[in-house]
Scaffold this motif. Structure first.
Motif, mmCIF file in Angstrom:
data_model
loop_
_atom_site.group_PDB
_atom_site.id
_atom_site.type_symbol
_atom_site.label_atom_id
_atom_site.label_comp_id
_atom_site.label_asym_id
_atom_site.label_seq_id
_atom_site.Cartn_x
_atom_site.Cartn_y
_atom_site.Cartn_z
ATOM 1 N N SER A 88 0.832 -1.201 0.000
ATOM 2 C CA SER A 88 0.000 0.000 0.000
ATOM 3 C C SER A 88 0.869 1.255 0.000
ATOM 4 O O SER A 88 2.063 1.221 0.328
ATOM 5 C CB SER A 88 -0.887 0.008 1.240
ATOM 6 N N LYS A 90 0.648 3.630 2.090
ATOM 7 C CA LYS A 90 1.041 3.881 3.479
ATOM 8 C C LYS A 90 2.278 3.059 3.851
ATOM 9 O O LYS A 90 3.189 3.549 4.532
ATOM 10 C CB LYS A 90 -0.122 3.540 4.425
ATOM 11 N N LYS A 91 2.324 1.817 3.392
ATOM 12 C CA LYS A 91 3.475 0.963 3.696
ATOM 13 C C LYS A 91 4.733 1.512 3.031
ATOM 14 O O LYS A 91 5.808 1.559 3.643
ATOM 15 C CB LYS A 91 3.203 -0.468 3.214
ATOM 16 N N GLU A 93 5.304 4.625 2.197
ATOM 17 C CA GLU A 93 5.674 5.872 2.862
ATOM 18 C C GLU A 93 6.511 5.618 4.107
ATOM 19 O O GLU A 93 7.398 6.409 4.448
ATOM 20 C CB GLU A 93 4.418 6.667 3.222
ATOM 21 N N LYS A 94 6.258 4.523 4.801
ATOM 22 C CA LYS A 94 7.031 4.171 5.989
ATOM 23 C C LYS A 94 8.418 3.631 5.630
ATOM 24 O O LYS A 94 9.344 3.719 6.431
ATOM 25 C CB LYS A 94 6.272 3.132 6.813
ATOM 26 N N HIS A 131 4.776 8.551 -6.727
ATOM 27 C CA HIS A 131 3.851 8.882 -5.631
ATOM 28 C C HIS A 131 4.182 10.248 -5.033
ATOM 29 O O HIS A 131 3.280 11.057 -4.752
ATOM 30 C CB HIS A 131 3.941 7.794 -4.566
#
Length: 294
Positions: A88, A90-91, A93-94, A131
């Motif tokens: 994802s 979010k994943k 981004e981490k 992204h």
């Protein structure tokens, strides 16, 4: 060649791995790379030839150390397609640290060619820079021989809003994208044959190098911004390094502009030599009359 069934199984495995913690997946890929390095192979031989040509001053022990580290990184990079293609936003981004010398979110960014260097983290860097731009961009890709994998790769690489185009159809499309003020991602530091290429030094070796970057930048009135996807130590993820635009580029001299790209690589590769894509036959095309190095 991978069969359709094999391709579907590989994709299913990658989707499953994307559900697991990144650290586990990265260690799995690293271990598989170590195991495969123990087996004699043509790719292992290519790595050693490339390192011998580019770093003749290295001892045999140091070359062996870097070769093994690179092979582990290379195999690991294929396993990590799982999170890069199917993880994802979010994943990602981490996992990805952004270190950029330009404002990637600038809505007034001039026409820009984003030049990706072929380090093992290029896939992560390319997906995430798309992204981070937070706008539609264009991206060139080299088609895969397996249609199933090719379709999945195109969808995965373009899932954050990138228009994808085959490298073979690129010039007209890239110029249209640049006119529309879409940043364009491409990679040029591989041996694609003598067509539209010139021989300029790369670590002192006459190397078949594409002239397309300088030509596209000139015709499209675009700045060239190089970027590198770097794998962080201790399975911590990636660093997306975006550099400032090249000054006085293009010059209009194909050889000088191609040499500029190779000079940039000569500056960056020694910083993380195990992460450059040495499994590729970078010196496959030789100047007329020169024998193959492989």
């Amino acid at each position: 060649m991978l069969s359709r069934l094999g391709a579907h199984l590989a994709i299913g495995l990658l989707k499953f791995l994307a559900l697991l913690p990144y650290g586990f997946v990265a260690r799995l890929g690293d271990g598989l790379g170590w195991l495969l390095y123990q087996i004699p192979s043509n790719r292992k031989r290519i790595v050693h030839i490339n390192l011998s040509l580019c770093f003749p001053e290295w001892s045999a022990e140091h070359r062996e150390e870097i070769a093994q580290k690179h092979f582990r990184h290379a195999i690991r990079s294929y396993v990590e397609r799982s999170v890069q293609w199917f993880g994802s936003a979010k994943k990602l981004e981490k996992l990805v640290q952004v270190d950029s010398e330009i404002d990637l979110s600038d809505p007034d960014m001039p026409p820009t060619l984003l030049l990706g260097a072929h380090f093992v983290g290029i896939e992560a860097g390319s997906v995430f820079i798309n992204h981070a731009l937070n706008r539609q961009c264009g991206a060139l890709y080299q088609p895969m021989s397996n249609k199933v994998l090719d379709d999945v790769a195109i969808a995965a690489r373009g899932r954050f809003g990138a228009d994808m185009a085959s490298r073979a159809d690129s010039a007209r499309i890239v110029l249209r994208w640049l006119r529309d003020h879409k940043p364009v991602m491409l990679g040029a530091d591989m041996d694609y044959g003598a067509r539209n290429s010139t021989f300029v030094p790369f670590f002192g070796i006459p190397t078949c190098t594409l002239t397309a970057v300088g030509r596209l930048a000139k015709v499209g009135h675009a700045q060239v911004v190089p970027f590198i996807g770097e794998v962080l130590p201790n399975y911590k993820g990636y660093r997306l390094k975006v550099f400032k635009p090249w000054d006085n580029y293009p010059t209009g001299d194909d050889d000088a502009d191609a040499r500029r790209m190779n000079a940039f690589l000569e500056e960056q590769i020694p910083l993380i030599p195990e992460q450059y894509y040495w499994v590729h036959k970078r010196f496959k095309t030789r100047p007329p009359g020169e024998p193959s190095v492989y």
